[in-house]
Design a protein around this motif. Structure first.
Motif, PDB file in Angstrom:
ATOM      1  N   LEU A 183       5.039 -51.367  -5.145  1.00 24.34           N
ATOM      2  CA  LEU A 183       4.557 -50.695  -3.934  1.00 24.34           C
ATOM      3  C   LEU A 183       5.240 -51.089  -2.729  1.00 24.34           C
ATOM      4  CD1 LEU A 183       0.945 -51.353  -4.688  1.00 24.34           C
ATOM      5  CD2 LEU A 183       2.009 -49.108  -4.704  1.00 24.34           C
ATOM      6  N   PRO A 184       5.791 -50.290  -1.833  1.00 26.82           N
ATOM      7  CA  PRO A 184       6.606 -50.657  -0.773  1.00 26.82           C
ATOM      8  C   PRO A 184       5.515 -51.218   0.203  1.00 26.82           C
ATOM      9  CG  PRO A 184       5.891 -48.391  -0.742  1.00 26.82           C
ATOM     10  CD  PRO A 184       5.288 -48.686  -2.145  1.00 26.82           C
ATOM     11  N   ASP A 185       6.529 -51.956   1.282  1.00 31.40           N
ATOM     12  CA  ASP A 185       5.612 -52.597   2.170  1.00 31.40           C
ATOM     13  C   ASP A 185       5.451 -51.505   3.207  1.00 31.40           C
ATOM     14  OD1 ASP A 185       4.750 -54.096   4.187  1.00 31.40           O
ATOM     15  OD2 ASP A 185       6.657 -55.394   4.738  1.00 31.40           O
ATOM     16  N   LEU A 186       4.006 -51.093   3.515  1.00 32.59           N
ATOM     17  CA  LEU A 186       3.545 -50.090   4.302  1.00 32.59           C
ATOM     18  C   LEU A 186       3.346 -50.504   5.829  1.00 32.59           C
ATOM     19  CD1 LEU A 186       1.710 -48.055   1.814  1.00 32.59           C
ATOM     20  CD2 LEU A 186       4.004 -47.602   2.341  1.00 32.59           C
ATOM     21  N   ALA A 187       3.132 -51.979   5.666  1.00 38.56           N
ATOM     22  CA  ALA A 187       2.669 -52.583   7.055  1.00 38.56           C
ATOM     23  C   ALA A 187       3.541 -52.571   8.253  1.00 38.56           C
ATOM     24  CB  ALA A 187       2.093 -53.968   6.773  1.00 38.56           C
ATOM     25  N   ALA A 188       4.709 -52.309   8.115  1.00 36.83           N
ATOM     26  CA  ALA A 188       5.811 -52.242   8.989  1.00 36.83           C
ATOM     27  C   ALA A 188       5.893 -50.744   9.456  1.00 36.83           C
ATOM     28  CB  ALA A 188       7.017 -52.658   8.504  1.00 36.83           C
ATOM     29  N   LEU A 189       5.448 -49.875   8.602  1.00 35.57           N
ATOM     30  CA  LEU A 189       5.496 -48.445   9.260  1.00 35.57           C
ATOM     31  C   LEU A 189       4.459 -48.229  10.121  1.00 35.57           C
ATOM     32  CD1 LEU A 189       5.731 -46.612   5.507  1.00 35.57           C
ATOM     33  CD2 LEU A 189       7.663 -47.369   7.409  1.00 35.57           C
ATOM     34  N   PRO A 190       4.760 -47.190  11.143  1.00 38.16           N
ATOM     35  CA  PRO A 190       3.910 -46.483  11.772  1.00 38.16           C
ATOM     36  C   PRO A 190       2.628 -45.865  11.093  1.00 38.16           C
ATOM     37  CG  PRO A 190       5.935 -45.547  12.458  1.00 38.16           C
ATOM     38  CD  PRO A 190       6.182 -46.571  11.152  1.00 38.16           C
ATOM     39  N   HIS A 191       1.580 -45.886  11.593  1.00 35.20           N
ATOM     40  CA  HIS A 191       0.400 -45.378  10.730  1.00 35.20           C
ATOM     41  C   HIS A 191       0.645 -44.003  10.151  1.00 35.20           C
ATOM     42  CE1 HIS A 191      -3.852 -44.838   9.664  1.00 35.20           C
ATOM     43  NE2 HIS A 191      -3.859 -43.800  10.534  1.00 35.20           N
ATOM     44  N   ASP A 192       0.975 -43.010  10.964  1.00 34.36           N
ATOM     45  CA  ASP A 192       1.362 -41.934  10.763  1.00 34.36           C
ATOM     46  C   ASP A 192       2.375 -41.505   9.510  1.00 34.36           C
ATOM     47  OD1 ASP A 192       3.655 -42.325  12.271  1.00 34.36           O
ATOM     48  OD2 ASP A 192       3.512 -40.125  13.348  1.00 34.36           O
ATOM     49  N   GLN A 193       3.011 -42.500   9.056  1.00 36.53           N
ATOM     50  CA  GLN A 193       4.151 -42.388   7.962  1.00 36.53           C
ATOM     51  C   GLN A 193       3.591 -43.033   6.729  1.00 36.53           C
ATOM     52  OE1 GLN A 193       7.928 -43.678   9.284  1.00 36.53           O
ATOM     53  NE2 GLN A 193       7.926 -42.652  11.234  1.00 36.53           N
ATOM     54  N   VAL A 194       2.465 -43.832   6.759  1.00 31.55           N
ATOM     55  CA  VAL A 194       2.041 -44.617   5.611  1.00 31.55           C
ATOM     56  C   VAL A 194       1.714 -43.564   4.289  1.00 31.55           C
ATOM     57  CG1 VAL A 194       0.069 -46.050   4.679  1.00 31.55           C
ATOM     58  CG2 VAL A 194       1.267 -46.577   6.776  1.00 31.55           C
ATOM     59  N   ALA A 195       0.970 -42.788   4.780  1.00 26.58           N
ATOM     60  CA  ALA A 195       0.333 -41.852   3.579  1.00 26.58           C
ATOM     61  C   ALA A 195       1.636 -41.071   2.928  1.00 26.58           C
ATOM     62  CB  ALA A 195      -0.491 -40.798   3.984  1.00 26.58           C
ATOM     63  N   GLY A 196       2.717 -40.736   3.674  1.00 29.52           N
ATOM     64  CA  GLY A 196       3.788 -39.880   3.194  1.00 29.52           C
ATOM     65  C   GLY A 196       4.839 -40.710   2.334  1.00 29.52           C
ATOM     66  N   SER A 197       4.787 -41.896   2.889  1.00 28.60           N
ATOM     67  CA  SER A 197       5.628 -43.112   2.080  1.00 28.60           C
ATOM     68  C   SER A 197       5.065 -43.349   0.934  1.00 28.60           C
ATOM     69  CB  SER A 197       5.731 -44.248   3.032  1.00 28.60           C
ATOM     70  OG  SER A 197       6.537 -45.302   2.349  1.00 28.60           O
ATOM     71  N   LEU A 198       3.854 -43.625   0.769  1.00 24.87           N
ATOM     72  CA  LEU A 198       3.024 -43.829  -0.384  1.00 24.87           C
ATOM     73  C   LEU A 198       3.061 -42.886  -1.589  1.00 24.87           C
ATOM     74  CD1 LEU A 198       1.573 -46.265  -1.772  1.00 24.87           C
ATOM     75  CD2 LEU A 198      -0.562 -45.527  -0.930  1.00 24.87           C
ATOM     76  N   ALA A 199       2.899 -41.602  -1.037  1.00 26.93           N
ATOM     77  CA  ALA A 199       2.921 -40.351  -1.609  1.00 26.93           C
ATOM     78  C   ALA A 199       4.040 -40.297  -2.625  1.00 26.93           C
ATOM     79  CB  ALA A 199       2.526 -38.966  -1.029  1.00 26.93           C
ATOM     80  N   LYS A 200       5.277 -40.360  -1.679  1.00 26.85           N
ATOM     81  CA  LYS A 200       6.631 -40.213  -2.146  1.00 26.85           C
ATOM     82  C   LYS A 200       6.965 -41.194  -3.257  1.00 26.85           C
ATOM     83  CE  LYS A 200       8.700 -38.336   1.774  1.00 26.85           C
ATOM     84  NZ  LYS A 200       9.302 -38.644   2.974  1.00 26.85           N
ATOM     85  N   HIS A 201       6.628 -42.475  -2.882  1.00 28.49           N
ATOM     86  CA  HIS A 201       6.634 -43.558  -3.958  1.00 28.49           C
ATOM     87  C   HIS A 201       5.952 -43.203  -5.349  1.00 28.49           C
ATOM     88  CE1 HIS A 201       7.026 -47.575  -5.493  1.00 28.49           C
ATOM     89  NE2 HIS A 201       5.870 -47.722  -5.733  1.00 28.49           N
ATOM     90  N   PHE A 202       4.901 -42.774  -5.264  1.00 31.02           N
ATOM     91  CA  PHE A 202       4.077 -42.656  -6.444  1.00 31.02           C
ATOM     92  C   PHE A 202       4.726 -41.375  -7.369  1.00 31.02           C
ATOM     93  CE2 PHE A 202       1.140 -45.900  -5.380  1.00 31.02           C
ATOM     94  CZ  PHE A 202       0.819 -46.433  -6.776  1.00 31.02           C
ATOM     95  N   VAL A 203       5.118 -40.385  -6.511  1.00 31.84           N
ATOM     96  CA  VAL A 203       5.484 -39.072  -7.478  1.00 31.84           C
ATOM     97  C   VAL A 203       6.765 -39.404  -7.916  1.00 31.84           C
ATOM     98  CG1 VAL A 203       6.455 -36.809  -6.875  1.00 31.84           C
ATOM     99  CG2 VAL A 203       4.195 -37.306  -5.844  1.00 31.84           C
ATOM    100  N   ARG A 204       7.705 -40.157  -7.057  1.00 29.66           N
ATOM    101  CA  ARG A 204       8.934 -40.622  -7.987  1.00 29.66           C
ATOM    102  C   ARG A 204       8.742 -41.465  -9.025  1.00 29.66           C
ATOM    103  NH1 ARG A 204      11.355 -41.924  -2.181  1.00 29.66           N
ATOM    104  NH2 ARG A 204      12.265 -39.815  -1.537  1.00 29.66           N
ATOM    105  N   MET A 205       7.833 -42.607  -8.953  1.00 26.60           N
ATOM    106  CA  MET A 205       7.563 -43.353  -9.925  1.00 26.60           C
ATOM    107  C   MET A 205       7.062 -42.632 -11.167  1.00 26.60           C
ATOM    108  SD  MET A 205       5.327 -46.902  -9.828  1.00 26.60           S
ATOM    109  CE  MET A 205       3.911 -45.685  -9.776  1.00 26.60           C
ATOM    110  N   TRP A 206       6.170 -41.948 -10.880  1.00 30.22           N
ATOM    111  CA  TRP A 206       5.590 -41.351 -12.062  1.00 30.22           C
ATOM    112  C   TRP A 206       6.697 -40.257 -12.810  1.00 30.22           C
ATOM    113  CZ3 TRP A 206       1.522 -42.955 -14.585  1.00 30.22           C
ATOM    114  CH2 TRP A 206       0.299 -43.328 -13.853  1.00 30.22           C
ATOM    115  N   GLY A 207       7.211 -39.600 -12.009  1.00 21.98           N
ATOM    116  CA  GLY A 207       8.514 -38.613 -12.538  1.00 21.98           C
ATOM    117  C   GLY A 207       9.405 -39.522 -13.358  1.00 21.98           C
ATOM    118  N   SER A 208       9.742 -40.539 -13.044  1.00 21.79           N
ATOM    119  CA  SER A 208      10.751 -41.448 -13.660  1.00 21.79           C
ATOM    120  C   SER A 208      10.287 -42.370 -14.685  1.00 21.79           C
ATOM    121  CB  SER A 208      11.545 -42.260 -12.466  1.00 21.79           C
ATOM    122  OG  SER A 208      10.561 -43.412 -12.156  1.00 21.79           O
ATOM    123  N   ASP A 209       8.799 -42.411 -15.027  1.00 23.21           N
ATOM    124  CA  ASP A 209       8.629 -42.987 -15.923  1.00 23.21           C
ATOM    125  C   ASP A 209       8.031 -42.534 -17.204  1.00 23.21           C
ATOM    126  OD1 ASP A 209       7.022 -45.974 -16.273  1.00 23.21           O
ATOM    127  OD2 ASP A 209       5.581 -44.685 -16.860  1.00 23.21           O
TER     128      ASP A 209
END
Length: 191
Positions: free
Chosen positions: A67-93
């Motif tokens: 999981l990426p460190d989301l605490a340093a991101l602005p609040h409005d970027q947290v959901a997008g960053s997490l969504a990208k992480h999981f879509v990439r992770m599932w696609g490569s797994d």
């Protein structure tokens, strides 16, 4: 006792064979003998390294969500960053530990418990870091897991045509909306 290069190679061959079998056949239908045959190793070596099928399965599905460190991101970027992480992770797994675990969790109690542990531990800890301790934190973490696992199940395991037809950017956009709601909007009152 330290591992030799040869024993490390044997362990890796066993895990590669086990992941392929667990992906193709699930936990219940996979046998130690099949895995050993696929790895071109005597079944006693599988038992020596992993103890039993449950031990082999646990090693084959050792999952770190990275999981990426989301605490340093602005609040409005947290959901997008997490969504990208999981879509990439599932696609490569595909055929990897996470896919095996999700596929097996439906029919095998130990796999289900392992999946609960991975998501309950890693996702809940991330949500606590983002939102702090509170009465809704665990509920929000559970709801977040439903979205992340639901996308994976429908897109990569069940392969529902409308979800498979979407490109990664569409899946990220929709998942971002759900994550934003789960993490930021008021939850409905409980009965």
């Amino acid at each position: 006792m330290p591992f030799t290069h040869r024993s490390l190679a044997a362990r890796e061959a066993i895990l590669v064979a086990a992941r392929a079998r667990f992906t193709e056949q699930g936990f219940d239908r996979t046998t130690i003998r099949q895995v050993a045959s696929d790895a071109d190793i005597d079944p006693s070596m599988v038992m020596r390294y992993y103890g039993n099928k449950e031990g082999l399965f646990a090693a084959a599905v050792d999952v770190d969500l990275r999981l990426p460190d989301l605490a340093a991101l602005p609040h409005d970027q947290v959901a997008g960053s997490l969504a990208k992480h999981f879509v990439r992770m599932w696609g490569s797994d595909q055929g990897g530990p996470l896919s095996i675990l999700l596929r097996s969790a439906v029919t095998h109690d130990e796999a289900a418990e392992r999946l609960r542990s991975v998501f309950g531990g890693q996702v809940a800890a991330m949500v606590r870091r983002l939102l702090g301790e509170g009465p809704e934190t665990e509920t929000r973490a559970g709801l977040l897991a439903t979205q992340l696992l639901g996308i994976a199940l429908t897109r990569y395991i069940l392969r529902l045509p409308p979800v498979v037809a979407m490109d990664d950017d569409e899946v990220v956009a929709i998942t971002t909306e759900f994550i934003d709601r789960i993490l930021g909007e008021p939850l409905p009152p409980r009965a």
